[in-house]
Scaffold this active site. Structure first.
Site, PDB file in Angstrom:
ATOM      1  N   ASN A  29       0.892  -1.177  -0.175  1.00 20.08           N
ATOM      2  CA  ASN A  29      -0.134  -0.037  -0.086  1.00 20.08           C
ATOM      3  C   ASN A  29       0.769   1.375  -0.052  1.00 20.08           C
ATOM      4  OD1 ASN A  29       0.614  -0.730   2.641  1.00 20.08           O
ATOM      5  ND2 ASN A  29      -1.059   0.604   3.483  1.00 20.08           N
ATOM      6  N   VAL A  30       0.249   2.162  -0.691  1.00 22.15           N
ATOM      7  CA  VAL A  30       1.106   3.505  -0.841  1.00 22.15           C
ATOM      8  C   VAL A  30       0.145   4.745  -0.526  1.00 22.15           C
ATOM      9  CG1 VAL A  30       2.317   5.139  -2.345  1.00 22.15           C
ATOM     10  CG2 VAL A  30       2.488   2.565  -2.723  1.00 22.15           C
ATOM     11  N   GLU A  31       0.232   5.153   0.808  1.00 20.97           N
ATOM     12  CA  GLU A  31      -0.964   6.349   1.082  1.00 20.97           C
ATOM     13  C   GLU A  31      -0.483   7.715   0.635  1.00 20.97           C
ATOM     14  OE1 GLU A  31      -2.297   4.337   5.296  1.00 20.97           O
ATOM     15  OE2 GLU A  31      -0.890   5.851   5.592  1.00 20.97           O
ATOM     16  N   CYS A  40      -3.770   0.746  -2.988  1.00 17.13           N
ATOM     17  CA  CYS A  40      -3.603  -0.689  -2.029  1.00 17.13           C
ATOM     18  C   CYS A  40      -2.558  -1.404  -2.528  1.00 17.13           C
ATOM     19  CB  CYS A  40      -5.018  -1.451  -2.084  1.00 17.13           C
ATOM     20  SG  CYS A  40      -5.619  -1.567  -3.827  1.00 17.13           S
ATOM     21  N   GLU A  42      -3.100  -4.463  -3.540  1.00 12.61           N
ATOM     22  CA  GLU A  42      -3.668  -5.380  -4.652  1.00 12.61           C
ATOM     23  C   GLU A  42      -3.199  -4.512  -6.095  1.00 12.61           C
ATOM     24  OE1 GLU A  42      -5.809  -6.633  -1.203  1.00 12.61           O
ATOM     25  OE2 GLU A  42      -5.018  -4.888  -1.809  1.00 12.61           O
ATOM     26  N   CYS A  73     -10.561  -6.232   0.395  1.00 15.14           N
ATOM     27  CA  CYS A  73     -11.703  -5.557   0.162  1.00 15.14           C
ATOM     28  C   CYS A  73     -12.586  -5.929  -1.210  1.00 15.14           C
ATOM     29  CB  CYS A  73     -11.648  -4.013   0.422  1.00 15.14           C
ATOM     30  SG  CYS A  73     -10.769  -3.031  -1.172  1.00 15.14           S
ATOM     31  N   CYS A  76     -10.779  -4.691  -4.175  1.00 12.15           N
ATOM     32  CA  CYS A  76      -9.623  -5.323  -4.541  1.00 12.15           C
ATOM     33  C   CYS A  76     -10.207  -6.924  -4.981  1.00 12.15           C
ATOM     34  CB  CYS A  76      -8.967  -5.657  -3.481  1.00 12.15           C
ATOM     35  SG  CYS A  76      -7.991  -3.931  -3.322  1.00 12.15           S
TER      36      CYS A  76
END
Length: 118
Positions: A29-31, A40, A42, A73, A76
């Protein structure tokens, strides 16, 4: 998950999958400050799949920063269906399941093709 960029949530996620040609692809994940456009794990995994030659995912797992298995989720799951199909094996908190169990009655490319017959 070790390469995840999660300065806001501190919730590190990593994903890995096997491809039908034997490759392994991964993502994290990369916020960013605009939470709604965070990437996310995925998404990163599927990007690597296509960047490195495409193919079909055959086995998939997603984990948190402690290595505990996470269930993807709904968004994804759709992404995984598109790139692995009904036979994709997904490691879940209760064991390995086919995508047909993870995303029953999925909507996919075949549904779009049927719509063009009318």
């Amino acid at each position: 998950m070790q390469h995840a960029y999660a300065p806001y949530s501190r919730f590190r996620v990593g994903a890995a999958a096997l491809v039908d040609d034997g490759r392994t692809v991964a993502g994290c994940n990369v916020e960013n400050a605009a939470y709604g456009v965070t990437l996310c794990a995925e998404c990163g995994l599927v990007s690597e799949l296509h960047l490195t030659g495409g193919g079909r995912l055959t086995h998939f797992v997603c984990v948190d920063g402690q290595g505990d298995v996470l269930m993807p989720c709904g968004r994804c799951r759709q992404l995984l269906w598109e790139n692995g199909g009904p036979e994709l094996q997904v490691w879940t908190g209760s064991g390995v399941a086919r995508m047909t169990e993870v995303l029953p009655d999925a909507f996919g490319p075949d549904n779009l093709r049927r719509g063009t017959d009318a």
